[in-house]
Structure formats: C-alpha cells, structure tokens
Write an enzyme that holds these catalytic residues in place. Structure first.
Site, mmCIF file in Angstrom:
data_model
loop_
_atom_site.group_PDB
_atom_site.id
_atom_site.type_symbol
_atom_site.label_atom_id
_atom_site.label_comp_id
_atom_site.label_asym_id
_atom_site.label_seq_id
_atom_site.Cartn_x
_atom_site.Cartn_y
_atom_site.Cartn_z
ATOM 1 N N ASP A 108 0.770 -1.152 -0.047
ATOM 2 C CA ASP A 108 0.030 -0.209 0.077
ATOM 3 C C ASP A 108 0.949 1.339 0.065
ATOM 4 O O ASP A 108 1.663 1.256 0.878
ATOM 5 C CB ASP A 108 -0.996 -0.277 1.251
ATOM 6 C CG ASP A 108 -1.763 1.215 1.315
ATOM 7 O OD1 ASP A 108 -2.938 1.062 1.044
ATOM 8 O OD2 ASP A 108 -1.284 2.249 1.614
ATOM 9 N N HIS A 116 -7.828 9.870 -1.390
ATOM 10 C CA HIS A 116 -7.133 9.726 -0.138
ATOM 11 C C HIS A 116 -7.852 10.434 0.925
ATOM 12 O O HIS A 116 -8.022 10.103 2.120
ATOM 13 C CB HIS A 116 -5.666 10.594 -0.202
ATOM 14 C CG HIS A 116 -4.387 9.798 0.500
ATOM 15 N ND1 HIS A 116 -3.050 9.930 0.150
ATOM 16 C CD2 HIS A 116 -4.617 9.610 1.845
ATOM 17 C CE1 HIS A 116 -2.572 9.482 1.319
ATOM 18 N NE2 HIS A 116 -3.275 9.102 2.315
#
Length: 280
Positions: free
Chosen positions: A49, A116
C-alpha cells in the site's frame, strides 16, 4: 478464521484483496524502502500500500519488480494500492494522477486506487474519474480513504459504482464502531491505517496483559484484533524482524472476552487528521 498471509477477503465486485499487507507511509525513496518491500514479498506478503503523497512510488515499483524476480511470482499474485492526492482531485486531474502513479510504479494496472481524503466539493468529480478508470479495466477495484459515514452517503447518492474499500485510521483507541458497521452493511471493506497508533499503544498495560496470556507481542495482539473484526490491515515497517513479527498473527485466536476488552479501550482518539476538519 484467517489462516495465513495470503488469505483474502472478497470485495463487493468479486476481486480478492489480502487481509494483511505492508504500508510504506513516511518511508523515503531509496534502498531502505526497496529492501523492506522486497523482503516482505519474499516473506509472503502479497499486498503493498502506497500513495502519491508518500513520494515513494518509484522505489515501491523497483521493489515489486525485484521481489517478483527473486520469488518467481507473477504480477497477478500481488495486490498493489495507491491513492490520489487532494491537489489532484478533479476528473481530468485524477485520471492524469493515476497515469503518473502507474508510470512511477512501473506497472500496467493497479489493484486498488483510492481517493486519499474527502475534500469537500472535489471528491465526487474524482470518484467519476475512478469509475472511468475502473470501467476501462485500468484498475481492478476503487475505493476511498478517511471517509466518514456522511461522506460515503453523499458520494453514493451520485455514484454509479459503490466504493469497494474505505481505508481509515483504526486502532483500539479509535474503534470507529458505527463506521465499521455501516461499511459492513453496505458491503464496503474497511481497511486500517496506523493500526498500531504509530507505536503509542505498545506499552499499554491492559494490552500487555493480553499479550502475555497468548505469548505474543502487543503489536501482534492489535493486528489479530483488526483481522477478527473483519478489517484489512497494513502495518508499516522497514525493519525485517518487525515485518516478520507483524505477520505472525495467524497461529492464534483472541477469545470473545479479550476482543471485548480491547474494544473497550476506545476513546475516539485520533493520531492523524480529523476527516471532518483538515486543511490540506
């Protein structure tokens, strides 16, 4: 019961995502990062990630390539996530940001691409871009990060495709019970960033007591608690012994009582920014 590092959850579009992965937040480009990710792949990790804002996608890409070469696994065996940053939220700019991330990582596609942060007035256009990327087969799954219930509801009002993942700050001091329940009801997989509360829980007396009972470290107890709550977890580490230790959570199970004890540590306490009040 989740039995090993390769065990996966099935997202709402049928794509498999490993329950456990490695995060690279705040790790700079360079050999330390390349070695850490490569080591994790060799040790059996299959989920990596990263994010545009971490500024380390090139090193992550190098590590993925080296890890595949050294283990003989294929790209399809890995699950790679990145995230579009706030400055790039918008239809065209999100698509451009995706292409930039892909180029830096040296990959043909991403397994998961996330918005995000829920920047007001911007995330819906960005989501439309993610839907386009998904429909074009450029990304296997799309989702969000740091979205609260009201952000998700607002997004889904206009969305054609429901988010597959919501990655949030999640640890025993911030259990986000209502958000977890909402995501489970909606078929959105919750993921944990900062599962160890940036190390702030590693001397907690109650967690220590539980750790001693299972002959495990506090970190292992917390990570196991995540998994038993049905939360995908991606602890960050660059140290080989920690990468190994973090992943040694598949040979025991926390009792219902101990799960409850950990749940009760909640104080709604964040170490990261508040998704309802941030200015970046």
């Amino acid at each position: 019961m989740i039995k090993n590092l390769q065990d996966s959850t099935i997202l709402n579009n049928g794509v498999k995502m490993p329950w456990f992965g490695i995060g690279v937040f705040k790790v700079e480009e360079g050999p330390e990062l390349v070695n850490a990710v490569k080591f994790a792949i060799k040790h059996g990790y299959r989920s990596i990630d990263t994010a545009t804002i971490y500024g380390n996608e090139e090193s992550v890409g190098q590590a993925i390539l080296a890890g595949m070469e050294e283990t003989g696994i294929s790209r399809e065996d890995l699950f790679v996530t990145s995230k579009v940053w706030n400055a790039d939220l918008g239809y065209e700019s999100t698509i451009a940001a995706y292409e930039t991330s892909l180029k830096k990582l040296g990959l043909d596609y991403l397994d998961l691409y996330l918005i995000h942060w829920p920047v007001e007035g911007k995330y819906k256009e960005a989501w439309r871009a993610l839907e386009t990327l998904y429909k074009e087969g450029k990304v296997k799954a799309i989702g969000v990060s740091n979205f609260q219930i009201h952000h998700l509801e607002d997004l889904m009002n206009d969305a054609e495709i429901k988010p597959m993942v919501n990655q949030v700050e999640y640890h025993p001091r911030l259990t986000q019970k209502k958000l977890l329940e909402f995501c489970q009801e909606q078929g959105i997989q919750l993921g944990a960033w900062s599962p160890l509360m940036q190390g702030q829980l590693l001397d907690n007396p109650e967690l220590l007591e539980i750790a001693n009972k299972y002959n495990k470290s506090i970190a292992q107890i917390i990570l196991r608690w995540d998994l038993q709550n049905g939360v995908v977890t991606i602890p960050k580490s660059t140290k080989e012994h920690r990468i190994v230790e973090n992943s040694a959570v598949f040979d025991f199970e926390l009792s219902k009582e101990d799960m409850e004890r950990i749940n009760r540590l909640n104080q709604d306490h964040r170490v990261g920014p508040d998704p309802d009040n941030f200015d970046f």
